[in-house]
Motif scaffolding. Structure first.
Motif, PDB file in Angstrom:
ATOM      1  N   ILE A   1       0.495  -0.644  -0.175  1.00  0.00           N
ATOM      2  CA  ILE A   1      -0.012   0.123   0.305  1.00  0.00           C
ATOM      3  C   ILE A   1       1.201   1.318   0.209  1.00  0.00           C
ATOM      4  CG2 ILE A   1      -1.773   0.906   1.103  1.00  0.00           C
ATOM      5  CD1 ILE A   1      -2.328  -1.556   2.220  1.00  0.00           C
ATOM      6  N   ASN A   2       0.318   2.256  -0.436  1.00  0.00           N
ATOM      7  CA  ASN A   2       1.366   3.099  -0.762  1.00  0.00           C
ATOM      8  C   ASN A   2       0.022   4.633  -0.131  1.00  0.00           C
ATOM      9  OD1 ASN A   2       2.815   5.618  -0.856  1.00  0.00           O
ATOM     10  ND2 ASN A   2       2.430   5.965  -4.185  1.00  0.00           N
ATOM     11  N   ASN A   3       0.886   5.055   1.240  1.00  0.00           N
ATOM     12  CA  ASN A   3      -0.275   5.786   2.412  1.00  0.00           C
ATOM     13  C   ASN A   3       0.320   7.286   1.385  1.00  0.00           C
ATOM     14  OD1 ASN A   3      -1.734   3.560   3.483  1.00  0.00           O
ATOM     15  ND2 ASN A   3       0.741   2.686   4.724  1.00  0.00           N
ATOM     16  N   LEU A   4      -0.801   7.789   2.445  1.00  0.00           N
ATOM     17  CA  LEU A   4       0.093   9.163   2.562  1.00  0.00           C
ATOM     18  C   LEU A   4       0.095   9.586   3.435  1.00  0.00           C
ATOM     19  CD1 LEU A   4      -1.291  12.261   0.586  1.00  0.00           C
ATOM     20  CD2 LEU A   4      -3.154  12.701   1.691  1.00  0.00           C
ATOM     21  N   SER A   5       0.735  10.599   3.601  1.00  0.00           N
ATOM     22  CA  SER A   5       1.698  11.217   4.925  1.00  0.00           C
ATOM     23  C   SER A   5       1.936   9.872   5.451  1.00  0.00           C
ATOM     24  CB  SER A   5       0.709  12.257   4.901  1.00  0.00           C
ATOM     25  OG  SER A   5       1.084  13.019   4.198  1.00  0.00           O
ATOM     26  N   ALA A   6       2.266   8.728   5.813  1.00  0.00           N
ATOM     27  CA  ALA A   6       2.311   7.523   6.380  1.00  0.00           C
ATOM     28  C   ALA A   6       3.372   6.702   6.256  1.00  0.00           C
ATOM     29  CB  ALA A   6       1.504   7.509   6.696  1.00  0.00           C
ATOM     30  N   PRO A   7       4.346   5.866   6.172  1.00  0.00           N
ATOM     31  CA  PRO A   7       5.004   5.234   5.766  1.00  0.00           C
ATOM     32  C   PRO A   7       4.299   3.994   4.426  1.00  0.00           C
ATOM     33  CG  PRO A   7       6.603   5.186   7.959  1.00  0.00           C
ATOM     34  CD  PRO A   7       4.805   6.186   8.182  1.00  0.00           C
ATOM     35  N   ALA A   8       4.449   3.521   4.000  1.00  0.00           N
ATOM     36  CA  ALA A   8       4.019   2.354   2.600  1.00  0.00           C
ATOM     37  C   ALA A   8       4.373   1.377   3.570  1.00  0.00           C
ATOM     38  CB  ALA A   8       4.713   2.620   1.991  1.00  0.00           C
ATOM     39  N   LEU A   9       3.148   0.659   3.157  1.00  0.00           N
ATOM     40  CA  LEU A   9       3.140  -1.105   3.890  1.00  0.00           C
ATOM     41  C   LEU A   9       3.321  -2.175   3.615  1.00  0.00           C
ATOM     42  CD1 LEU A   9       0.167   0.022   6.499  1.00  0.00           C
ATOM     43  CD2 LEU A   9       2.765   0.429   7.145  1.00  0.00           C
ATOM     44  N   LEU A  10       3.561  -3.475   3.979  1.00  0.00           N
ATOM     45  CA  LEU A  10       3.359  -4.582   2.699  1.00  0.00           C
ATOM     46  C   LEU A  10       2.940  -5.749   4.101  1.00  0.00           C
ATOM     47  CD1 LEU A  10       6.452  -6.080   1.236  1.00  0.00           C
ATOM     48  CD2 LEU A  10       5.156  -8.054   2.315  1.00  0.00           C
ATOM     49  N   PHE A  11       2.061  -6.219   3.341  1.00  0.00           N
ATOM     50  CA  PHE A  11       1.517  -6.754   4.139  1.00  0.00           C
ATOM     51  C   PHE A  11       1.826  -8.401   4.022  1.00  0.00           C
ATOM     52  CE2 PHE A  11      -1.258  -3.860   5.694  1.00  0.00           C
ATOM     53  CZ  PHE A  11      -1.836  -4.220   6.473  1.00  0.00           C
ATOM     54  N   GLU A  12       2.608  -9.530   4.883  1.00  0.00           N
ATOM     55  CA  GLU A  12       3.155 -10.099   4.514  1.00  0.00           C
ATOM     56  C   GLU A  12       1.565 -11.916   4.781  1.00  0.00           C
ATOM     57  OE1 GLU A  12       6.598 -14.190   6.378  1.00  0.00           O
ATOM     58  OE2 GLU A  12       6.169 -11.531   6.590  1.00  0.00           O
ATOM     59  N   ASN A  13       1.450 -12.526   3.984  1.00  0.00           N
ATOM     60  CA  ASN A  13       0.290 -12.748   3.756  1.00  0.00           C
ATOM     61  C   ASN A  13       1.245 -14.315   4.668  1.00  0.00           C
ATOM     62  OD1 ASN A  13      -1.454 -15.213   3.610  1.00  0.00           O
ATOM     63  ND2 ASN A  13      -2.062 -13.979   1.748  1.00  0.00           N
ATOM     64  N   GLN A  14       0.068 -14.883   5.831  1.00  0.00           N
ATOM     65  CA  GLN A  14       0.326 -15.540   7.206  1.00  0.00           C
ATOM     66  C   GLN A  14      -0.805 -16.805   6.991  1.00  0.00           C
ATOM     67  OE1 GLN A  14       3.183 -15.357  10.234  1.00  0.00           O
ATOM     68  NE2 GLN A  14       4.424 -14.550   9.089  1.00  0.00           N
ATOM     69  N   LEU A  15      -1.447 -16.704   6.075  1.00  0.00           N
ATOM     70  CA  LEU A  15      -2.904 -16.984   5.664  1.00  0.00           C
ATOM     71  C   LEU A  15      -1.997 -18.938   6.125  1.00  0.00           C
ATOM     72  CD1 LEU A  15      -5.564 -14.763   4.210  1.00  0.00           C
ATOM     73  CD2 LEU A  15      -4.718 -15.394   6.737  1.00  0.00           C
ATOM     74  N   CYS A  16      -3.029 -19.577   6.676  1.00  0.00           N
ATOM     75  CA  CYS A  16      -3.270 -20.890   6.268  1.00  0.00           C
ATOM     76  C   CYS A  16      -4.568 -21.048   5.541  1.00  0.00           C
ATOM     77  CB  CYS A  16      -3.364 -21.939   7.543  1.00  0.00           C
ATOM     78  SG  CYS A  16      -1.854 -20.931   8.881  1.00  0.00           S
ATOM     79  N   GLY A  17      -3.699 -21.776   4.524  1.00  0.00           N
ATOM     80  CA  GLY A  17      -4.907 -22.628   2.906  1.00  0.00           C
ATOM     81  C   GLY A  17      -4.613 -23.966   2.784  1.00  0.00           C
ATOM     82  N   GLY A  18      -5.167 -23.497   1.725  1.00  0.00           N
ATOM     83  CA  GLY A  18      -4.606 -24.330   0.524  1.00  0.00           C
ATOM     84  C   GLY A  18      -3.593 -24.683  -0.234  1.00  0.00           C
ATOM     85  N   ASN A  19      -3.073 -24.206  -1.680  1.00  0.00           N
ATOM     86  CA  ASN A  19      -1.935 -24.372  -2.190  1.00  0.00           C
ATOM     87  C   ASN A  19      -1.440 -23.591  -3.867  1.00  0.00           C
ATOM     88  OD1 ASN A  19      -0.433 -26.744  -1.155  1.00  0.00           O
ATOM     89  ND2 ASN A  19      -2.781 -28.208  -1.974  1.00  0.00           N
ATOM     90  N   GLN A  20      -0.541 -23.320  -4.162  1.00  0.00           N
ATOM     91  CA  GLN A  20      -0.604 -22.229  -5.085  1.00  0.00           C
ATOM     92  C   GLN A  20       0.107 -22.686  -6.346  1.00  0.00           C
ATOM     93  OE1 GLN A  20      -1.336 -19.400  -2.853  1.00  0.00           O
ATOM     94  NE2 GLN A  20      -1.247 -19.836  -0.753  1.00  0.00           N
ATOM     95  N   ILE A  21      -0.147 -21.372  -7.133  1.00  0.00           N
ATOM     96  CA  ILE A  21       0.356 -22.081  -8.605  1.00  0.00           C
ATOM     97  C   ILE A  21       0.224 -20.742  -9.179  1.00  0.00           C
ATOM     98  CG2 ILE A  21       0.475 -22.770 -11.076  1.00  0.00           C
ATOM     99  CD1 ILE A  21      -1.136 -25.574 -10.213  1.00  0.00           C
ATOM    100  N   LEU A  22       1.588 -20.552  -9.933  1.00  0.00           N
ATOM    101  CA  LEU A  22       1.758 -18.845 -10.542  1.00  0.00           C
ATOM    102  C   LEU A  22       2.555 -18.762 -11.246  1.00  0.00           C
ATOM    103  CD1 LEU A  22       4.520 -16.699  -7.672  1.00  0.00           C
ATOM    104  CD2 LEU A  22       1.733 -16.367  -8.161  1.00  0.00           C
ATOM    105  N   ILE A  23       1.738 -18.609 -12.516  1.00  0.00           N
ATOM    106  CA  ILE A  23       2.623 -18.553 -13.908  1.00  0.00           C
ATOM    107  C   ILE A  23       2.797 -16.934 -14.786  1.00  0.00           C
ATOM    108  CG2 ILE A  23       1.639 -19.126 -16.224  1.00  0.00           C
ATOM    109  CD1 ILE A  23       1.125 -20.891 -14.650  1.00  0.00           C
TER     110      ILE A  23
END
Length: 539
Positions: free
Chosen positions: A432-454
């Motif tokens: 996220i690019n915030n206004l007048s605050a540091p940008a944020l990165l939210f690291e995904n640590q949800l528990c669920g299924g599997n992933q495929i990237l293409i």
């Protein structure tokens, strides 16, 4: 789904711009790392702040800036690029393990949107920024970690929002820009009132020279989507306008652009667009965000009251297609499904995007919120409407359920936002690019299924990263549809890759690819929890 695929191929043949042959491909597989499972997102502050020198903040500095995510140095890791107002634009080079090296860019100030696209088709991602008082600027990738300013030949109109796609089916990337005339009238007065250096412009790419067609001189564009709305395969132009300026849509009829009205309902003050198949039926839904409080308690309504009073002072006409809420349109295009699905009111909403955050096979929704402006919220502390960002879990396409336990409810006044796998574990992280605050990165640590990237690559073409390609992943539980695109949401660039979340018990995976020129590929074997780089060799 197979019938729909054949229909697409027939339509592509009818355009005369493409073929339906089979492409020879090479597939490279990379094992994804094992992610951490905590059941929530983990917040990280980033080394960037979109700042405003003029205090207090007034409209239209209040609109903030966007960001982009893409691999700028071809090392396989996705980098972050932030636009800015009165501070430096920033590249955060991804060094792995969620570690980033900061590079401030020597750009003119007051940039808004940013896209990372391969303008010159050399296989390296370039940067294109819009700014407050100039036409878009092209920063050509020098392939050594630096970028050099070049002119986009023929691109001369002032722009706030932009997007890239192959609009005419000739194999290269065309450009569409839209100005924000309310801001231009405030800062440039007569220079824009009687000039033509603004509006909505479609630029056809002819061997690197951009030929402009002015679609309209009326523009309050905050979002531009390039998407097939009428089934002819080639993208239409969708422009989301702020204030009461209606959203507008154009299609190509031969060599000419023709305005159309594909939807019977649109948002009143459109701030973001996204398009996605939310119920896995093979047909995409169209989503637009507007401003509407997500709570109706007395404290919230009191904070919003001046804005609500202004809106009520100018009532909509009975035949006006605009509504002051989010809009979600399905194939019928005449019913707003946002209310019944639980996503009609998400706050003072900026970038909103769909992504399968919990890897259950259904696309979830994340929306960033907030507003800081003396003009609107001078009655509040620091002139700021403080709201939580909103995240909704997709309940198999039937309803979206708020998920505060995912810990994505930041209150830093977000503007631009995009999703991508930034740590190599395959799931979607959020920036996220915030206004007048540091940008944020939210690291995904949800528990669920599997992933495929293409990741798709077609070297030697005028579109090396296959912007506009369509992908369908078939599994034992259903089919999932994705596309490769340049920009979505609010002023924010997307990575040139597709993410599929897959339920843990899914099997029999096959992938169909419709390349931008209509050529097809079919892959019968996909590896769970792998990134697949698919390079087109011929055909």
């Amino acid at each position: 789904m197979r019938i729909r695929w054949l229909l697409v191929c027939v339509l592509l043949l009818a355009t005369g711009a493409v073929s339906t042959g089979l492409a020879e491909i090479h597939v490279e597989r990379t094992q994804l790392t094992e992610g951490i499972c905590s059941g929530r997102f983990i917040r990280h502050e980033l080394d960037h702040r979109t700042s405003v020198n003029q205090q207090p903040i007034r409209m239209f500095d209040s609109n903030g800036s966007g960001l982009a995510i893409n691999d700028l140095n071809n090392d396989g890791r996705l980098d972050l690029i932030f636009a800015n107002l009165d501070g430096a634009e920033t590249i955060l080079w991804n060094e792995g393990g969620l570690r980033f090296r900061t590079q401030e860019l020597d750009l003119p100030p007051r940039t808004r949107a940013v896209a990372a696209v391969d303008v010159d088709a050399d296989g390296w991602m370039d940067l294109v920024f819009t700014s407050q008082r100039a036409a878009p600027s092209w920063w050509r990738n020098q392939q050594d970690g630096t970028f050099r300013l070049h002119v986009l030949p023929g691109v001369t109109s002032l722009a706030y929002a932009l997007n890239w796609a192959d609009l005419d089916g000739d194999g290269d990337l065309d450009l569409v820009t839209g100005s924000y005339n309310a801001e231009l009238d405030q800062i440039m007065t007569n220079q824009t009132l009687f000039g033509v250096n603004h509006g909505i412009i479609a630029y056809e790419n002819r061997d690197g020279q951009f030929i402009a067609t002015r679609l309209s001189d009326r523009s309050q564009a905050l979002a531009i989507a390039l998407v097939d709305l009428n089934g002819d395969v080639l993208p239409e132009v969708a422009v989301g306008n702020d204030f009461s300026e209606p959203d507008r849509f154009w299609t190509q009829s031969g060599a000419l652009w023709q305005e159309i009205e594909p939807f019977q309902i649109t948002t009143y003050s459109t701030m973001s667009f996204d398009i996605a198949d939310l119920d896995n039926d093979g047909s995409s839904e169209f989503f637009a965000t507007d401003m509407q409080p997500y709570k109706r308690d007395p404290e919230t309504l009191l904070a919003w009251q001046p804005v609500l009073d202004d809106l009520e002072a100018i009532p909509l006409l009975p035949d006006d297609p605009q509504v002051i809420s989010n809009v979600l349109l399905k194939a019928d295009r005449s019913v707003n499904h946002a209310q019944t699905l639980g996503i009609a009111a998400t706050g003072w909403s900026w970038s909103a995007k769909f992504g399968d955050l919990d890897a259950d096979g259904y696309l979830d929704l994340y929306v960033v919120n907030g507003m800081i402006a003396l003009d609107l919220f001078g009655h509040l502390p620091e002139d700021e409407l403080v709201e939580e960002n909103q995240v909704f879990r997709n309940q198999q396409g039937q309803m979206f359920h708020s998920m505060p336990e995912w810990a994505l409810n930041a209150t830093e006044s977000g503007r631009g936002m995009s999703m991508a796998d930034l740590d190599g574990d395959g799931d979607l992280d959020i920036v996220i690019n915030n206004l007048s605050a540091p940008a944020l990165l939210f690291e995904n640590q949800l528990c669920g299924g599997n992933q495929i990237l293409i990741r798709l690559r077609q070297p030697g073409t005028n579109n090396p990263f296959a912007i506009g390609a369509k992908l369908v992943l078939h599994t034992s539980s259903g089919s999932y549809q994705r596309d490769i695109r340049a920009i979505s949401g609010y002023l924010s660039g997307d990575p040139a890759e597709a993410h599929f979340g897959i339920p843990a018990d899914d099997r029999d995976l096959t992938l169909e690819i419709l390349w931008p020129d209509g050529t097809k590929s079919h892959i019968d074997q996909l590896d769970i929890n792998h990134q697949h780089t698919i390079t087109r060799i011929s055909g």
